[in-house]
Design an enzyme around this catalytic site. Structure first.
Site, PDB file in Angstrom:
ATOM      1  N   VAL A 185       0.845  -1.201   0.000  1.00 24.19           N
ATOM      2  CA  VAL A 185       0.000   0.000   0.000  1.00 24.19           C
ATOM      3  C   VAL A 185       0.879   1.250   0.000  1.00 24.19           C
ATOM      4  O   VAL A 185       1.951   1.260   0.603  1.00 24.19           O
ATOM      5  CB  VAL A 185      -0.908  -0.022   1.267  1.00 24.19           C
ATOM      6  CG1 VAL A 185      -1.722   1.256   1.392  1.00 24.19           C
ATOM      7  CG2 VAL A 185      -1.843  -1.219   1.209  1.00 24.19           C
ATOM      8  N   ALA A 222       2.875   2.626  -2.082  1.00 22.13           N
ATOM      9  CA  ALA A 222       4.262   2.444  -2.510  1.00 22.13           C
ATOM     10  C   ALA A 222       4.423   2.816  -3.978  1.00 22.13           C
ATOM     11  O   ALA A 222       5.411   2.474  -4.609  1.00 22.13           O
ATOM     12  CB  ALA A 222       4.691   1.001  -2.264  1.00 22.13           C
ATOM     13  N   GLY A 223       3.445   3.488  -4.548  1.00 23.18           N
ATOM     14  CA  GLY A 223       3.563   3.925  -5.939  1.00 23.18           C
ATOM     15  C   GLY A 223       3.307   2.816  -6.948  1.00 23.18           C
ATOM     16  O   GLY A 223       3.580   2.979  -8.129  1.00 23.18           O
ATOM     17  N   LEU A 224       2.785   1.666  -6.475  1.00 24.91           N
ATOM     18  CA  LEU A 224       2.548   0.566  -7.417  1.00 24.91           C
ATOM     19  C   LEU A 224       1.064   0.458  -7.793  1.00 24.91           C
ATOM     20  O   LEU A 224       0.636  -0.523  -8.379  1.00 24.91           O
ATOM     21  CB  LEU A 224       3.057  -0.765  -6.851  1.00 24.91           C
ATOM     22  CG  LEU A 224       4.561  -0.821  -6.580  1.00 24.91           C
ATOM     23  CD1 LEU A 224       4.963  -2.198  -6.072  1.00 24.91           C
ATOM     24  CD2 LEU A 224       5.378  -0.495  -7.836  1.00 24.91           C
ATOM     25  N   GLY A 225       0.307   1.469  -7.426  1.00 29.78           N
ATOM     26  CA  GLY A 225      -1.085   1.528  -7.888  1.00 29.78           C
ATOM     27  C   GLY A 225      -2.039   0.683  -7.080  1.00 29.78           C
ATOM     28  O   GLY A 225      -3.111   0.311  -7.592  1.00 29.78           O
ATOM     29  N   SER A 226      -1.693   0.400  -5.830  1.00 31.17           N
ATOM     30  CA  SER A 226      -2.550  -0.467  -5.033  1.00 31.17           C
ATOM     31  C   SER A 226      -3.984   0.075  -4.925  1.00 31.17           C
ATOM     32  O   SER A 226      -4.954  -0.679  -5.073  1.00 31.17           O
ATOM     33  CB  SER A 226      -1.898  -0.675  -3.667  1.00 31.17           C
ATOM     34  OG  SER A 226      -2.823  -0.660  -2.644  1.00 31.17           O
ATOM     35  N   ALA A 258      -5.734   2.091  -6.953  1.00 31.37           N
ATOM     36  CA  ALA A 258      -6.476   1.971  -8.214  1.00 31.37           C
ATOM     37  C   ALA A 258      -6.781   0.507  -8.520  1.00 31.37           C
ATOM     38  O   ALA A 258      -7.865   0.181  -9.040  1.00 31.37           O
ATOM     39  CB  ALA A 258      -5.681   2.609  -9.357  1.00 31.37           C
ATOM     40  N   ALA A 259      -5.849  -0.394  -8.182  1.00 29.12           N
ATOM     41  CA  ALA A 259      -6.077  -1.813  -8.456  1.00 29.12           C
ATOM     42  C   ALA A 259      -7.228  -2.346  -7.593  1.00 29.12           C
ATOM     43  O   ALA A 259      -8.041  -3.150  -8.052  1.00 29.12           O
ATOM     44  CB  ALA A 259      -4.798  -2.619  -8.221  1.00 29.12           C
ATOM     45  N   ASP A 272      -2.637   6.255 -13.660  1.00 23.60           N
ATOM     46  CA  ASP A 272      -2.686   5.007 -12.874  1.00 23.60           C
ATOM     47  C   ASP A 272      -3.960   4.215 -13.167  1.00 23.60           C
ATOM     48  O   ASP A 272      -3.912   3.020 -13.452  1.00 23.60           O
ATOM     49  CB  ASP A 272      -2.676   5.310 -11.365  1.00 23.60           C
ATOM     50  CG  ASP A 272      -1.292   5.642 -10.848  1.00 23.60           C
ATOM     51  OD1 ASP A 272      -0.436   6.022 -11.667  1.00 23.60           O
ATOM     52  OD2 ASP A 272      -1.086   5.531  -9.623  1.00 23.60           O
TER      53      ASP A 272
HETATM   54  O1  PMV Z   1       3.319   8.074  -7.367  1.00 24.92           O
HETATM   55  P1  PMV Z   1       2.582   7.415  -8.500  1.00 24.92           P
HETATM   56  O2  PMV Z   1       3.197   6.157  -8.986  1.00 24.92           O
HETATM   57  O3  PMV Z   1       1.110   7.319  -8.238  1.00 24.92           O
HETATM   58  O4  PMV Z   1       2.757   8.352  -9.761  1.00 24.92           O
HETATM   59  C1  PMV Z   1       2.496   9.695  -9.772  1.00 24.92           C
HETATM   60  C2  PMV Z   1       2.704  10.214 -11.143  1.00 24.92           C
HETATM   61  C3  PMV Z   1       2.652  11.726 -11.261  1.00 24.92           C
HETATM   62  O5  PMV Z   1       2.870  12.006 -12.622  1.00 24.92           O
HETATM   63  C4  PMV Z   1       3.759  12.358 -10.436  1.00 24.92           C
HETATM   64  C5  PMV Z   1       1.310  12.282 -10.800  1.00 24.92           C
HETATM   65  C6  PMV Z   1       0.154  11.923 -11.712  1.00 24.92           C
HETATM   66  O6  PMV Z   1      -0.992  12.115 -11.265  1.00 24.92           O
HETATM   67  O7  PMV Z   1       0.352  11.549 -12.862  1.00 24.92           O
END
Ligand code: PMV
Length: 307
Positions: free
Chosen positions: A96, A98-102, A104-105, A146
């Site tokens: 969660v 961690a930027g891996l889209g949890s 949205a998934a 995402d």
């Molecule tokens: O942090 P992530 O993996 O959800 O990526 C954000 C990507 C951005 O371009 C920084 C923000 C966005 O809404 O696109």
């Protein structure tokens, strides 16, 4: 009724995408969220969601929690007057926040499983749109990349406000994803870039234009079966992200480690200032690059085949 959705990684173009430049993202198929919906023998809507440590009646979850909103938005969309009696479980192997889209998934898997269970499956674009609305609760003003990559479960070439373009890879490639372990809310790094852009608009617009070219070239290399050429583009994109102040000492250290360990290129991925980086490797080297990243302080690594 079961449905699943993948995690995601941003390959190129983060931040610039907020300013209407193209970005590329791809699903991570090895790490997914699965939602299961069953009839309930007791009245009410029961949710089992270990990822948010929740086991109980949905009504006990705050109404503005993103998961509550998935249910209420869907029931409204399907014009259900009262929530049905159901048992829903959500299982995830995605970390969660961690930027891996949890987030949205979870939304995509839930929307699919619920709407199919209720015999009104939603078209993919509707799943995408509804997930975008829920993403706003997590991230404020997301670009929409995402939800697009996760709903379509295909690599996407994404430009804000334009129809989504999915594309195919001519040849798969291997990425090592490594987490710095530094929590970094995307909202804050996006806000930081906005303040700098307001102060120095011309310089930032020029940086975004450079990144737009990188994303466009990268798509071309992926579609024409030359993924090894992505390494140099990753290195260039990382430099521009550094100039935009969204890298960090920890991200830079992992990027340098990956390159030294033999990666063809590396960059931060996502919001930056913490969170994840990605490295492009040959399949044979992925394990040793991952090990080097762990030794250099990564709290988690994941090897994934893109496409
Ligand atoms: O942090 P992530 O993996 O959800 O990526 C954000 C990507 C951005 O371009 C920084 C923000 C966005 O809404 O696109």
């Amino acid at each position: 009724m079961k449905s699943s959705a993948p995690g995601k990684i941003i390959l190129f173009g983060e931040h610039a995408v907020v300013y209407s430049r193209p970005a590329l993202a791809a699903p991570i198929r090895q790490a997914r969220v699965e939602a299961e919906v069953l009839d309930s023998d007791s009245p009410g809507l029961w949710l089992d969601a270990p990822l948010i440590n929740f086991h109980g009646e949905l009504s006990a979850l705050p109404a503005d929690h993103p998961i509550s909103r998935v249910f209420s938005d869907l029931f409204q969309r399907l014009s259900l007057s009262a929530p049905p009696d159901l048992r829903v479980s959500i299982k995830s192997d995605l970390p969660v926040a961690a930027g891996l889209g949890s987030g949205a998934a979870v939304s995509v898997a839930l929307l699919r499983a619920l709407s199919e269970f209720l015999h009104q499956p939603l078209p993919v674009e509707q799943v995408n749109q509804m997930t975008f609305e829920i993403e706003k609760l997590y991230h404020g003003s997301p670009s929409g990349i995402d939800n697009a990559v996760i709903a379509y479960d295909m690599p996407v070439y994404f430009i804000k406000g334009k129809p989504i373009e999915t594309f195919a890879c001519a040849k798969p490639f291997t990425l090592v994803v490594a987490d710095t372990g530094v929590p970094a809310p995307t909202k804050e790094s996006v806000g930081g870039v906005r303040r700098l852009w307001l102060r120095d608009t011309n310089r930032f617009e020029a940086l975004f234009d450079e990144i737009a070219q990188i994303s466009t070239m990268a798509r071309h290399f992926i579609e024409t079966g030359r993924p090894e050429a992505l390494g140099e583009l990753m290195n260039q994109n990382h430099e521009f992200l550094q100039e935009m102040t969204v890298s960090s000492a920890e991200l830079d250290a992992l990027v340098a480690t990956a390159r030294k360990a033999g990666a063809l290129g590396a960059k931060l991925s996502g919001g930056g200032r913490g969170g994840n980086m990605i490295a492009l490797t040959n399949q044979a080297q992925a394990q040793s690059v991952a090990q080097a990243l762990t030794s250099a302080g990564a709290v988690r690594t994941l090897i994934t085949e893109i496409c």
